[in-house]
Write a protein that holds these residues in place. Structure first.
Motif, short mmCIF file in Angstrom:
data_model
loop_
_atom_site.label_atom_id
_atom_site.label_comp_id
_atom_site.label_asym_id
_atom_site.label_seq_id
_atom_site.Cartn_x
_atom_site.Cartn_y
_atom_site.Cartn_z
N CYS A 1087 10.43 -8.75 -4.00
CA CYS A 1087 10.13 -9.97 -4.76
C CYS A 1087 9.28 -9.63 -5.98
O CYS A 1087 9.49 -10.17 -7.07
CB CYS A 1087 9.40 -10.97 -3.88
N ALA A 1088 8.29 -8.76 -5.77
CA ALA A 1088 7.42 -8.39 -6.88
C ALA A 1088 8.21 -7.72 -7.99
O ALA A 1088 7.97 -7.98 -9.18
CB ALA A 1088 6.31 -7.45 -6.38
N PHE A 1089 9.17 -6.86 -7.64
CA PHE A 1089 9.97 -6.18 -8.65
C PHE A 1089 10.78 -7.18 -9.46
O PHE A 1089 10.89 -7.07 -10.69
CB PHE A 1089 10.89 -5.16 -7.99
N LEU A 1112 6.15 -3.24 -16.66
CA LEU A 1112 7.19 -2.28 -16.31
C LEU A 1112 6.59 -1.05 -15.63
O LEU A 1112 7.24 -0.43 -14.77
CB LEU A 1112 7.98 -1.88 -17.56
N ARG A 1113 5.38 -0.69 -15.99
CA ARG A 1113 4.71 0.40 -15.29
C ARG A 1113 4.42 0.01 -13.84
O ARG A 1113 4.53 0.83 -12.93
CB ARG A 1113 3.40 0.76 -15.99
N LYS A 1114 4.07 -1.25 -13.64
CA LYS A 1114 3.88 -1.74 -12.28
C LYS A 1114 5.19 -1.63 -11.50
O LYS A 1114 5.21 -1.22 -10.33
CB LYS A 1114 3.43 -3.19 -12.31
N LEU A 1119 8.81 1.48 -7.45
CA LEU A 1119 10.00 2.28 -7.16
C LEU A 1119 9.63 3.68 -6.68
O LEU A 1119 10.42 4.32 -5.99
CB LEU A 1119 10.89 2.37 -8.40
N GLY A 1120 8.47 4.17 -7.06
CA GLY A 1120 8.08 5.52 -6.68
C GLY A 1120 8.43 6.53 -7.74
O GLY A 1120 9.08 6.23 -8.76
N LYS A 1132 11.51 3.58 -3.30
CA LYS A 1132 10.76 3.00 -2.19
C LYS A 1132 11.18 1.55 -1.96
O LYS A 1132 11.09 1.04 -0.86
CB LYS A 1132 9.26 3.07 -2.48
N VAL A 1133 11.60 0.88 -3.01
CA VAL A 1133 12.03 -0.50 -2.93
C VAL A 1133 13.55 -0.55 -3.14
O VAL A 1133 14.07 0.09 -4.07
CB VAL A 1133 11.32 -1.37 -4.00
#
Length: 1281
Positions: A1087-1089, A1112-1114, A1119-1120, A1132-1133
């Protein structure tokens, strides 16, 4: 219950039931008999359950925990474990008397002839508890195990206290026996006291004799026919009149009819801060908090010869005195519990609503008073021991729904109990209490280190000796020294006031006083250090003094210390002090008067005949006259300046002396005051003197504060997110800025970059330094020209919103929070979850049982005291709602209505609601309050509240109504939904992270905005319903809308008055950005992505390239780290291919805006490849691709439209293709080579073909408009995208 995962107390429970859930049946069903202490006896069976390994587990947490949230795991483990045991005891008819530390005590009250049957019942209960819960494996590697003791016989029940507060105790030999049985038991064992063994049906038990006449170990029960335990259980129920046969509540006490007399009786047994929350109607799960408290444990051991009744009177007398003294200091007597040799009193300072700035000092002083009273006034007292600790604990509800207790849990709770045993007969404290008390060191004595069971590092220990006067003087130096590398900021007006006083004193030969008044941390001490430096530089003699709170109690202390500094005897050895003073007084004070200073300066001049005939008042007047004479002589040679820091702690006699001195001697006095302290009458009179000037110290401006942050961090510029972090927390307070910067450095969450070495980067992961778009707050280097300059960035995996406050700052903020009423505290805590800015409707959504009128009344109070401010108060209000859809109304307020509101003092009526404010969006107006209030929540409750916020904001996450709504990433919601998902049921977390906390709950609550509902969140006011009668028309128009809006902005002939203002910026700040934060806190990375992409797209639309890069850095950190090999690439997501392509496209656009051309091309190509289109790297590939594009274009128009259900998803893909191609066209147009023009031409051709493909897939009624757009696409691609 500490975790929030178990069933909460139903909101429909009456107050009596909520009170009864906190108390045993022994209190609920008792009949008052007489005045306290009230003693009653009964037969019963006691069950004691001791959780072993819990202290060791707390010690393991204390060694590794870096925050109070780590202790949340500790509270979760214990509450989850103990609640199962509580429920099991209740199922067997037991009455939970108390849960003290890691010990549970339960009682079965019956007649004497029923004891054997009940012992069998309790033994069966104990065996089942050991079987089901005997060992609990924790992830931390420390197992929790149970030791169970049983005793039976006569139990004495004692009620001690007064009409306001009462406590239940159980005393007697059988209480000692159950404690002895617990100590004799090993882990996973059950031990019966000898009396219990004699009273039970021995043939039914398999036992092992441990000690003759002491205890037996229970191994098992012999089930011998015709014995049937079910029948035996039913038989025992007849002995238990209060057993609840219903499975709903487990206790009859919770189903009693309302009874005001019973309620008043029960209220006496509950702490006042908890009662206030119950009266306020706060849910049980809202009561628990994590906070720093000071604990005082008083242990009284009595002689064995004391009778029970006499012992009860001793405990009653001690309880009354202890509660009185503790409450005066701001604490509460929490629990009284018995042990084999006496009783213990647990007192807590700093519980919710009780926080005071000097709680550690109050705890020490109260403890010493209690220690003296118990030794001197209580007969039969054998030993008095008191221990004090300070540290973070869990303050909240532990146990099951039907029976729980309000208690404190933490490593410091275990330490305070161990200290009683380690240091008997003393008032001992830990090092944290010693340091935070700020009391003089001579009031303490360091204790030898001792080993404590299950505590590996107890730290330094001190004995508190009580407040006593020591032969010494106050500190000569100020608390703060001047830092030559950090110049004083924004204090020109304050320094000018000192210079004016300096000039007036030198020219007019009159005394002048300048008093600087400012809040804690505003830089008063730093200002004095600067004045000290300037005055000494100009040749003035400066006498600096720093006062403490305890100095107020010593008469004439400030003048005594200042004059000791003046005579230079404050630092000389004691044996030389008299000789030094004699030299200073010679020639100024006649020798027979030297003995006047004996008591004042601890010297021994011979008593003269003249002085011996003076009374005390005459001597005091003569001493003051001598001081005036000495100072008058001194200022003739060198200008003299008194610098007094924290002057609010100066005694009245010193204020009176300084006022007289000011009018008679040309001296300069510079003092600092804290406005929160009430000054004495002499100080008030001094301030009214015409020669005294009061100068307020204001907060630093934002630019100065950020410059200060740069100095503290050693950089020339800080990133925008760090600027927001500091500004929201500091509010212009330099101390807060300094402490926060030091905390950031200590936590190693910043990355430093050499500014001169930054070059164009080829990787997205190394772009942080180049993304620093502004050096607005940069500072020039302090050293030479060739000094290396640095900038800093925040590490990718760090969320600044969840970085915990340093302990010093949290204490300051919690002190402010506890000054509010319980309902105001709850509102602030809920608002803290939402964020720095919040909407009233969302706030009401988090407040259980609050109506709008009550909410507005409490908000009005908080706005009046500046805890909250109206968001963008100075800006003109929009004509219509910013947030669409929303029940939030933008309330317009005329000047007449404002005047009525200011004149009205009565409570708000429903008709007055609309005149409360201009807009229903507020923000915090007090520094650190939001962060401290957010940290008080237990972790599970934080997650639950953030989930509520996310669900509330989800439907608002769209463009504003004036932009006709829709996703900021065009058709985003359609592209990520699986075609197999049925209408309205597609989950937002369809790619859920299995490692998330509360994943299933969140998956059920956070859903994708339903594509089948189209963009139903568009309100009727924003557009006519006829324009969107068919869903496919809406989706087609959304694509064309962006082009039309861009063309409208570039058309000078367009009437600007007909264009409605865009409110997407407000939606970005109030909806999208908070929504990403909520999802990150919850742990739902998918959801955060999704919302990070939306937020980044919105930032780019608003031309905020840096914040787009930040979001976008977040997303990248979620994603890792990317793998060097494509076949090893694993995020990761779990995200869909469209989102990955959108991620590449947005990053490409950010890189383009930053001037990173090579990386922008690379990312745009990656995005196209993920969208099933490729862009060549070589000139030969360009020729081939151009041929294919022309052939494809001639064939594509003849293709029939695809499946209508796929059209919306196809529109999203085509839109992203066009965006990537438009970026490539712009990137290659920057170069003038022939090869670049070929690449740009191919990008234009592919872009046009994608647009025509989009038009060919749309309904026939919209082919025309789409085609017209495609024809002009080449000319306006840059403007449109």
């Amino acid at each position: 219950m500490a975790t929030g995962e178990r069933t909460a107390v139903p909101s429909l429970w009456p107050v009596e039931a909520r009170l009864a859930a906190l108390l045993p049946d022994l209190l609920v069903f008792r009949k008052p008999r007489g005045p306290e202490p009230e003693l009653a006896t009964a037969q019963g069976v006691l069950l004691g359950v001791h959780v072993t390994g819990f202290t060791a587990l707390m010690d393991r947490f204390s060694l590794t925990c870096k925050s109070e949230h780590d202790m949340d795991k500790l509270a979760h483990i214990f509450s989850y474990y103990i609640s199962d045991i509580v429920e099991h005891v209740l199922c067997f008819g037991g009455d939970i008397l108390n849960i003290t530390g890691n010990v549970l005590l339960a009682l079965w009250t019956v007649k004497q002839n029923q004891l054997s049957d009940i012992i069998t019942l309790v033994a069966k209960c104990s065996l089942e508890i050991q079987e089901k819960f005997g060992i609990y494996h924790t992830k931390e590697g420390q197992d929790l195990q149970l030791k169970i003791g049983l005793s039976a016989g006569q139990i004495s029940q004692v009620i001690v206290g007064d009409e306001q507060r009462q406590y239940l105790l159980v005393v007697g030999q059988d209480v000692d026996d159950v404690q002895l049985a617990q100590r004799l038991a090993q882990a996973n064992e059950i031990v019966l006291s000898w009396n219990c063994w004699k009273l039970c049906e021995q043939y039914m038990f398999e036992v092992e004799i441990m000690r003759e006449d002491e205890a037996v170990k229970l191994r098992d029960m012999r089930i011998i026919d015709p014995f049937d335990f079910a029948e035996h259980f039913d038989k025992c129920l007849d002995y238990l009149p209060h057993y609840q046969t219903s499975a709903d509540t487990l206790r009859t006490a919770l189903d009693l009819d309302p009874d005001s007399a019973l309620e008043q009786t029960l209220r006496k047994h509950i702490m006042k801060n908890l009662l206030e929350k119950i009266d306020e109607g706060q849910p049980t799960e809202y009561v628990s908090e994590f906070r720093t408290v000071t604990m005082v444990l008083v242990s009284l051991e009595f002689h064995k010869s004391a009778w029970v009744l006499h012992l009860c009177h001793l405990i009653q007398e001690a309880a009354l005195y202890i509660s009185t003294v503790i409450e005066k200091g701001g604490g509460q007597l929490s629990q009284i519990f018995m042990f084999e040799k006496g009783c213990m009193f647990l007192c807590v300072f700093g519980l919710p609503g009780d926080k005071k700035p000097d709680e550690s000092a109050h705890a020490l002083e109260s403890s010493f008073s209690i220690f003296s009273f118990c030794w001197e006034k209580l007969a039969e007292t054998k030993l008095v021991s008191i221990s004090i600790t300070n540290g973070p604990v869990f303050c909240g509800v532990i146990g099951a729904v039907a029976r729980h207790e309000y208690t404190v849990i933490g490593p410091k709770v275990s330490l305070v109990a161990r200290m009683i045993t380690a240091y008997p007969g003393l008032v001992s404290c830990d090092e944290v209490t010693y340091l935070r008390s700020m009391l003089p060191a001579y009031n303490f004595k360091k204790l030898p280190e001792k080993m404590m069971k299950n505590i590996s590092n107890p730290g330094k220990m001190y004995e508190y000796l009580g407040h006593r006067r020591c032969i010494m003087f106050g500190k000569r130096h100020l608390a703060r020294e001047r830092n030559k590398n950090h110049p004083l900021l924004d204090r020109e007006k304050e320094l000018e006031a000192f210079r004016m006083a300096q000039q007036g004193c030198l020219h007019q030969k009159k005394g002048h006083a300048v008093l600087y008044e400012g809040g804690k941390g505003y830089g008063k001490s730093q200002l004095l250090a600067e004045i000290n430096f300037l005055a000494q530089k100009e040749g003035h003699r400066v006498l600096p003094l720093k006062l403490k709170e305890t100095d107020f109690k010593q008469c004439f202390y400030a003048i005594q210390t200042l004059m000791a500094i003046f005579f230079e005897i404050d630092t000389c050895p004691a044996y030389y002090r008299q000789e030094c003073l004699h030299k200073q007084l010679c020639g100024m004070v006649e020798e027979p008067l030297h003995c006047l200073f004996n008591d004042l300066f601890f010297v021994k001049f011979p008593l003269s005949f003249k002085v011996s005939h003076m009374d005390d008042l005459t001597r005091q007047k003569k001493v003051k006259a001598c001081f005036f004479q000495v100072l008058q002589e001194a200022v003739r040679e060198t200008p003299l300046i008194f610098l007094i820091d924290e002057a609010q702690y100066m005694d009245a006699a010193s204020w009176e002396f300084l006022e007289t001195l000011l009018s008679s001697v040309p001296i300069i006095m510079v003092m600092t005051l804290t406005p929160t302290i009430t000054l004495c009458d002499c100080a008030q009179h001094f301030l009214q003197n015409s020669q005294a000037v009061l100068v307020p110290i204001l907060k630093l401006a934002a630019t100065s504060l950020l410059r200060m942050a740069c100095w503290e961090l050693g950089v020339v510029s800080i990133p925008q997110e760090l600027q927001i972090y500091l500004l929201h927390r500091c509010f212009g307070n330099p101390l807060y800025c300094e402490v926060l910067c030091q905390d950031l450095l200590s936590k190693d969450i910043l990355v430093f970059h050499d500014l001169q070495k930054e070059e164009e980067n080829s990787k997205w992961e190394t772009l942080s330094a180049n993304a620093m778009k502004s050096t607005m707050y940069s500072i020039p280097p302090a050293g030479s020209e060739d000094q290396e300059l640095y900038i800093c960035t925040v590490k990718d995996d760090v969320n600044l919103d969840t970085v915990l406050l340093p302990p010093l700052l949290k204490e300051i903020a919690v002190n402010q929070l506890d000054q509010l009423s319980p309902e105001e505290q709850l509102l602030v805590k809920c608002a803290a979850v939402i964020g720095h800015s919040f909407q009233i409707d969302l706030l009401q959504h988090l407040l259980p049982g609050w109506d709008k009128n009550k909410l507005l009344q409490v908000l009005k109070v908080l706005v009046d005291i500046h805890v909250f401010l109206w968001f963008n108060k100075s800006q003109e209000l929009p004509a219509e709602s910013i947030l669409v859809p929303s029940s939030i109304k933008i309330i317009e307020q005329t000047k007449e209505e404002k005047k009525k509101k200011s004149d009205a003092d009565s409570p708000l009526s429903p008709q007055e609601e609309l005149s409360l404010s201009q807009t229903e969006v507020l923000e915090f107006g007090v520094p650190l309050l939001r962060e401290a209030a957010w940290e008080l929540w237990p972790r599970a409750q934080q997650i639950a509240l953030h989930l509520e916020c996310a669900c509330f904001l989800r439907d608002l996450a769209c463009r504003c109504g004036n932009c006709h709504g829709g996703d900021f990433v065009p058709f985003h919601r359609f592209a990520i939904c699986s075609t197999k998902s049925c209408s309205g049921t597609s989950r937002f977390c369809s790619y859920k992270d299995t490692g998330s906390v509360l994943t299933q709950v969140i998956t059920d609550r956070l859903q994708l905005p339903s594509p089948q509902d189209s963009f139903q969140f568009q309100t009727k006011e924003c557009r006519s319903q006829e324009a969107f009668t068919r869903e496919h028309c809406r989706t087609e128009e959304e694509f064309l809308d962006q082009v039309n809006r861009k063309l409208a902005h570039t058309s000078p002939e367009k009437d600007v008055l007909t264009t409605k203002p865009c409110h997407c910026e407000e939606i970005l700040k109030l909806v999208l950005s908070p929504l990403t934060r909520h999802c990150l806190v919850i742990g739902e990375a998918t959801c955060a992505f999704y919302y990070l992409l939306e937020t980044a797209a919105a930032s780019l639309d608003l031309s905020d390239n840096y914040m787009a890069f930040f979001y976008l850095r977040k997303a990248s950190s979620l994603l890792g780290q990317p793998s060097a090999f494509s076949f090893l690439k694993k995020h990761k997501v779990k995200i869909c291919q469209f989102e990955e392509a959108t991620f590449c496209c947005l990053r490409s656009e950010v890189c383009f805006n930053m001037g990173q051309i090579t990386l922008a091309k690379k990312l745009a190509r990656q995005g196209l490849q993920l969208l099933k289109r490729s862009f060549p790297w070589t000139w030969f590939g360009v020729l081939l691709q151009t041929f294919l594009e022309k052939y494809w274009r001639s064939c594509s128009l003849s293709r029939s439209p695809g499946n209508p259900s796929e059209n919306k998803k196809k529109l999203a893909v085509l839109q992203q293709r066009v965006r990537c191609l438009s970026l490539l066209w712009q990137l290659y147009n920057l170069e003038t080579t022939t090869s670049s023009r070929r690449f740009a031409g191919l990008a234009t051709l592919m872009q046009k073909n994608s647009a025509e493909e989009l038009a060919s897939g749309a309904p026939d009624s919209y082919v025309g408009p789409s085609a017209s757009v495609c024809i002009s696409f080449n000319a306006m691609s840059t403007a449109a995208f």
